[in-house]
Design a protein around this motif. Structure first.
Motif, PDB file in Angstrom:
ATOM      1  N   THR A  20       0.957  -1.311  -0.026  1.00  0.00           N
ATOM      2  CA  THR A  20       0.327   0.049  -0.447  1.00  0.00           C
ATOM      3  C   THR A  20       0.927   1.031  -0.083  1.00  0.00           C
ATOM      4  OG1 THR A  20      -0.499   0.351   2.490  1.00  0.00           O
ATOM      5  CG2 THR A  20      -2.261  -1.169   1.556  1.00  0.00           C
ATOM      6  N   VAL A  21       0.663   2.428  -0.974  1.00  0.00           N
ATOM      7  CA  VAL A  21       0.642   3.686  -0.537  1.00  0.00           C
ATOM      8  C   VAL A  21       0.058   4.843  -0.098  1.00  0.00           C
ATOM      9  CG1 VAL A  21       1.892   5.912  -1.722  1.00  0.00           C
ATOM     10  CG2 VAL A  21       2.693   3.324  -2.225  1.00  0.00           C
ATOM     11  N   ASP A  22       0.067   5.808   1.206  1.00  0.00           N
ATOM     12  CA  ASP A  22      -0.600   6.156   1.850  1.00  0.00           C
ATOM     13  C   ASP A  22      -1.053   7.653   1.711  1.00  0.00           C
ATOM     14  OD1 ASP A  22       1.097   8.025   3.505  1.00  0.00           O
ATOM     15  OD2 ASP A  22       1.621   5.796   4.143  1.00  0.00           O
ATOM     16  N   GLY A  23      -1.860   8.203   1.864  1.00  0.00           N
ATOM     17  CA  GLY A  23      -1.840   9.901   1.121  1.00  0.00           C
ATOM     18  C   GLY A  23      -1.486  10.702   1.520  1.00  0.00           C
ATOM     19  N   LEU A  24      -0.831  10.728   2.784  1.00  0.00           N
ATOM     20  CA  LEU A  24       0.260  11.196   3.510  1.00  0.00           C
ATOM     21  C   LEU A  24       1.543  11.453   2.983  1.00  0.00           C
ATOM     22  CD1 LEU A  24       1.058  13.145   6.536  1.00  0.00           C
ATOM     23  CD2 LEU A  24       1.104  11.311   7.328  1.00  0.00           C
ATOM     24  N   GLU A  25       1.821  10.854   2.075  1.00  0.00           N
ATOM     25  CA  GLU A  25       3.303  10.026   1.443  1.00  0.00           C
ATOM     26  C   GLU A  25       2.955  10.999   0.234  1.00  0.00           C
ATOM     27  OE1 GLU A  25       5.658   8.803   2.641  1.00  0.00           O
ATOM     28  OE2 GLU A  25       7.132   9.564   2.214  1.00  0.00           O
ATOM     29  N   MET A  26       1.618  11.538  -0.618  1.00  0.00           N
ATOM     30  CA  MET A  26       1.569  11.774  -1.367  1.00  0.00           C
ATOM     31  C   MET A  26       1.306  14.075  -1.017  1.00  0.00           C
ATOM     32  SD  MET A  26      -1.410  11.879  -4.334  1.00  0.00           S
ATOM     33  CE  MET A  26      -1.816  13.153  -5.145  1.00  0.00           C
ATOM     34  N   LEU A  27       0.972  13.979  -0.105  1.00  0.00           N
ATOM     35  CA  LEU A  27       0.976  15.053   0.326  1.00  0.00           C
ATOM     36  C   LEU A  27       2.375  15.343   0.832  1.00  0.00           C
ATOM     37  CD1 LEU A  27      -1.269  17.689   2.037  1.00  0.00           C
ATOM     38  CD2 LEU A  27       0.078  16.736   3.957  1.00  0.00           C
ATOM     39  N   ILE A  28       3.225  14.650   1.493  1.00  0.00           N
ATOM     40  CA  ILE A  28       4.475  15.665   1.861  1.00  0.00           C
ATOM     41  C   ILE A  28       5.519  15.278   0.410  1.00  0.00           C
ATOM     42  CG2 ILE A  28       6.862  14.509   2.871  1.00  0.00           C
ATOM     43  CD1 ILE A  28       4.628  13.037   5.240  1.00  0.00           C
ATOM     44  N   ARG A  29       4.889  14.149  -0.379  1.00  0.00           N
ATOM     45  CA  ARG A  29       5.561  14.579  -1.930  1.00  0.00           C
ATOM     46  C   ARG A  29       6.089  15.631  -2.625  1.00  0.00           C
ATOM     47  NH1 ARG A  29      10.646  11.094  -1.038  1.00  0.00           N
ATOM     48  NH2 ARG A  29       9.669   9.988   1.012  1.00  0.00           N
ATOM     49  N   GLN A  30       4.104  15.957  -2.763  1.00  0.00           N
ATOM     50  CA  GLN A  30       3.573  17.303  -3.561  1.00  0.00           C
ATOM     51  C   GLN A  30       4.145  18.632  -2.690  1.00  0.00           C
ATOM     52  OE1 GLN A  30       2.175  19.746  -3.052  1.00  0.00           O
ATOM     53  NE2 GLN A  30       1.440  19.257  -0.715  1.00  0.00           N
ATOM     54  N   ALA A  31       4.643  18.308  -1.722  1.00  0.00           N
ATOM     55  CA  ALA A  31       4.737  19.950  -0.301  1.00  0.00           C
ATOM     56  C   ALA A  31       7.281  20.128  -1.285  1.00  0.00           C
ATOM     57  CB  ALA A  31       4.452  19.139   0.287  1.00  0.00           C
ATOM     58  N   ILE A  32       7.314  19.095  -1.540  1.00  0.00           N
ATOM     59  CA  ILE A  32       8.762  19.109  -1.329  1.00  0.00           C
ATOM     60  C   ILE A  32       8.961  20.382  -3.256  1.00  0.00           C
ATOM     61  CG2 ILE A  32      11.133  17.945  -2.241  1.00  0.00           C
ATOM     62  CD1 ILE A  32       9.963  15.678  -0.792  1.00  0.00           C
ATOM     63  N   PRO A  33       8.393  20.129  -4.335  1.00  0.00           N
ATOM     64  CA  PRO A  33       8.488  20.781  -5.171  1.00  0.00           C
ATOM     65  C   PRO A  33       8.199  22.071  -5.030  1.00  0.00           C
ATOM     66  CG  PRO A  33       6.947  19.070  -5.656  1.00  0.00           C
ATOM     67  CD  PRO A  33       8.333  18.433  -4.485  1.00  0.00           C
ATOM     68  N   SER A  34       6.818  21.855  -4.249  1.00  0.00           N
ATOM     69  CA  SER A  34       6.399  23.568  -3.997  1.00  0.00           C
ATOM     70  C   SER A  34       7.601  24.055  -3.061  1.00  0.00           C
ATOM     71  CB  SER A  34       4.540  22.562  -2.974  1.00  0.00           C
ATOM     72  OG  SER A  34       4.255  21.945  -3.389  1.00  0.00           O
ATOM     73  N   PHE A  35       8.059  23.595  -1.913  1.00  0.00           N
ATOM     74  CA  PHE A  35       8.689  24.156  -0.823  1.00  0.00           C
ATOM     75  C   PHE A  35      10.067  25.301  -2.002  1.00  0.00           C
ATOM     76  CE2 PHE A  35      12.559  24.371   1.923  1.00  0.00           C
ATOM     77  CZ  PHE A  35      12.144  24.812   3.068  1.00  0.00           C
ATOM     78  N   GLU A  36      10.912  24.056  -2.546  1.00  0.00           N
ATOM     79  CA  GLU A  36      11.832  24.720  -3.550  1.00  0.00           C
ATOM     80  C   GLU A  36      10.923  25.659  -4.567  1.00  0.00           C
ATOM     81  OE1 GLU A  36      13.331  21.210  -5.868  1.00  0.00           O
ATOM     82  OE2 GLU A  36      15.102  22.250  -6.330  1.00  0.00           O
ATOM     83  N   ALA A  37       9.630  25.966  -5.058  1.00  0.00           N
ATOM     84  CA  ALA A  37       9.866  27.381  -5.888  1.00  0.00           C
ATOM     85  C   ALA A  37       9.322  28.286  -4.607  1.00  0.00           C
ATOM     86  CB  ALA A  37       7.853  26.625  -6.397  1.00  0.00           C
ATOM     87  N   PHE A  38       8.847  27.758  -3.702  1.00  0.00           N
ATOM     88  CA  PHE A  38       8.741  29.200  -2.984  1.00  0.00           C
ATOM     89  C   PHE A  38      10.048  30.246  -2.062  1.00  0.00           C
ATOM     90  CE2 PHE A  38       4.444  27.234  -1.181  1.00  0.00           C
ATOM     91  CZ  PHE A  38       4.362  27.846  -2.416  1.00  0.00           C
ATOM     92  N   PHE A  39      11.402  28.846  -1.782  1.00  0.00           N
ATOM     93  CA  PHE A  39      12.177  29.424  -1.225  1.00  0.00           C
ATOM     94  C   PHE A  39      13.467  29.167  -2.067  1.00  0.00           C
ATOM     95  CE2 PHE A  39       8.456  28.530   1.767  1.00  0.00           C
ATOM     96  CZ  PHE A  39       8.505  29.534   2.463  1.00  0.00           C
ATOM     97  N   GLY A  40      13.440  28.092  -3.205  1.00  0.00           N
ATOM     98  CA  GLY A  40      14.503  28.462  -4.139  1.00  0.00           C
ATOM     99  C   GLY A  40      15.732  27.262  -3.886  1.00  0.00           C
ATOM    100  N   ARG A  41      15.388  26.617  -2.994  1.00  0.00           N
ATOM    101  CA  ARG A  41      16.215  25.018  -2.327  1.00  0.00           C
ATOM    102  C   ARG A  41      15.405  24.012  -1.714  1.00  0.00           C
ATOM    103  NH1 ARG A  41      19.624  26.152   3.739  1.00  0.00           N
ATOM    104  NH2 ARG A  41      19.095  29.016   3.444  1.00  0.00           N
ATOM    105  N   ARG A  42      15.825  22.851  -2.030  1.00  0.00           N
ATOM    106  CA  ARG A  42      14.959  21.681  -1.313  1.00  0.00           C
ATOM    107  C   ARG A  42      15.377  21.367   0.056  1.00  0.00           C
ATOM    108  NH1 ARG A  42      13.351  18.243  -4.987  1.00  0.00           N
ATOM    109  NH2 ARG A  42      13.377  16.729  -4.214  1.00  0.00           N
ATOM    110  N   PRO A  43      13.705  21.369   0.353  1.00  0.00           N
ATOM    111  CA  PRO A  43      13.568  20.751   1.940  1.00  0.00           C
ATOM    112  C   PRO A  43      14.345  19.968   2.327  1.00  0.00           C
ATOM    113  CG  PRO A  43      11.562  20.195   0.719  1.00  0.00           C
ATOM    114  CD  PRO A  43      13.191  20.566  -0.362  1.00  0.00           C
ATOM    115  N   ASP A  44      15.440  19.395   3.255  1.00  0.00           N
ATOM    116  CA  ASP A  44      16.077  18.516   4.004  1.00  0.00           C
ATOM    117  C   ASP A  44      15.686  17.398   3.684  1.00  0.00           C
ATOM    118  OD1 ASP A  44      17.838  16.684   5.452  1.00  0.00           O
ATOM    119  OD2 ASP A  44      18.060  18.243   6.888  1.00  0.00           O
TER     120      ASP A  44
END
Ligand code: ATR
Length: 286
Positions: free
Chosen positions: A245-269
């Motif tokens: 199985t794959v859960d929706g929380l993982e999708m939420l976190i994984r869509q946030a990574i490129p969003s964060f990069e777009a906002f703040f100019g670097r990938r989250p740690d």
């Protein structure tokens, strides 16, 4: 590291209605804090029929950008000045960026988040190996179907209670996507490599979803976009059948990574354990 709000703090956020239970502020602020970035991520709750006015107020870049959640993903796309190819294919935006010249740019990182969640939690899954079934034909389903096709899925079956809505999605996305009524799910689940629940069933007031997951191949990956609770009845049934199985929380976190990069100019740690933080918040909220 303790953060302070300074004269140069970058502001980003999430716009939705309701939005107060969003996990995005928790996730983005944890990454900001870990990286020592002078930024803050807040929530916005625009009036339901005045999202355009909300966006007008942010034009010019006072706020760097916002993630967009229900019910604004479609209107966000329609009022942007520039639209990425993947947002166009999804017919929805989950990310708006406000350029300093007044331009509003729409993007969609949900599909990338979905695919990255499979890569993280179902390591043997091969997107190109066979047909993938999606349950539902709303905005979430269309976005998932578009992203899967773009990533090389040979066939996507949209299974929906209302066949006409599934046909509309299939018509918009081309020959690799086919429509199927929920009443014929048994046949459509044969031979799939994955089943993705993109219905709103299980959310408050939307009833339950009953599909014969036992008819999927034993190695089929079962994914639920819903993450409250983390293990939904749909995922619990899949786990009971021994399916990965794959859960929706993982999708939420994984869509946030490129969003964060777009906002703040670097990938989250990615060593910051935002998943543990989010699970604790879900449990506290239950
Ligand atoms: P979103 O934009 O989040 O995708 P949506 O556009 O409201 O949300 O779509 C919800 C989807 O869930 C629809 O495909 C809906 O089916 P219908 O098109 O037949 O309405 C599906 N859905 C909601 N509750 C359901 C239930 N109890 N069983 C099956 N499908 C359900």
């Amino acid at each position: 590291m303790k953060r302070t709000i300074s004269g140069t703090t970058l502001v980003a956020g999430v716009a939705g209605s309701p939005v107060r239970h969003s996990l995005s502020p928790l996730i983005h602020n944890a990454w900001l804090e870990a990286a020592g970035i002078d930024g803050v991520y807040v929530t916005f709750r625009p009036d339901a029929d005045r999202f355009d006015k909300f966006v007008d107020g942010l034009r010019g870049g006072a706020v760097r950008g916002v993630n967009v959640t229900l019910p604004f993903k479609e209107v966000a796309l329609s009022i942007a000045d520039e639209v990425s190819e993947r947002a166009d294919a999804a017919a929805a935006a989950n990310l708006l960026l406000f350029e300093t010249d007044g331009t509003v740019v729409a993007d969609n990182t949900d599909g990338a988040g979905l695919i990255a969640a499979f890569a993280a939690q179902a390591k043997d899954f091969d997107i190109k190996a066979g047909p993938i079934a999606i349950l539902g034909a709303g905005g979430a389903a269309r976005g998932a179907a578009a992203a899967l096709i773009a990533a090389g899925a040979p066939k996507v079956r949209i299974i929906n209670r209302t066949l006409a809505k599934a046909e509309a999605v299939a018509g918009a996305l081309g020959g690799a996507v086919e429509a199927c009524p929920l009443s014929a799910a048994a046949g459509a689940l044969a031979g799939v490599t994955a089943v993705i629940n993109a219905t709103s069933a299980g959310l408050s007031g939307e009833g339950t979803l009953d599909v014969p997951l036992e008819l999927t191949p034993p190695e089929a990956v079962i994914m639920d976009m819903v993450y409250r609770p983390l293990i939904t009845p749909f995922l619990a049934k899949a786990q009971g059948l021994g399916r990965p199985t794959v859960d929706g929380l993982e999708m939420l976190i994984r869509q946030a990574i490129p969003s964060f990069e777009a906002f703040f100019g670097r990938r989250p740690d990615e060593t910051t354990d935002v998943r543990a933080l989010a699970i604790a918040a879900l449990e506290a909220d239950a």
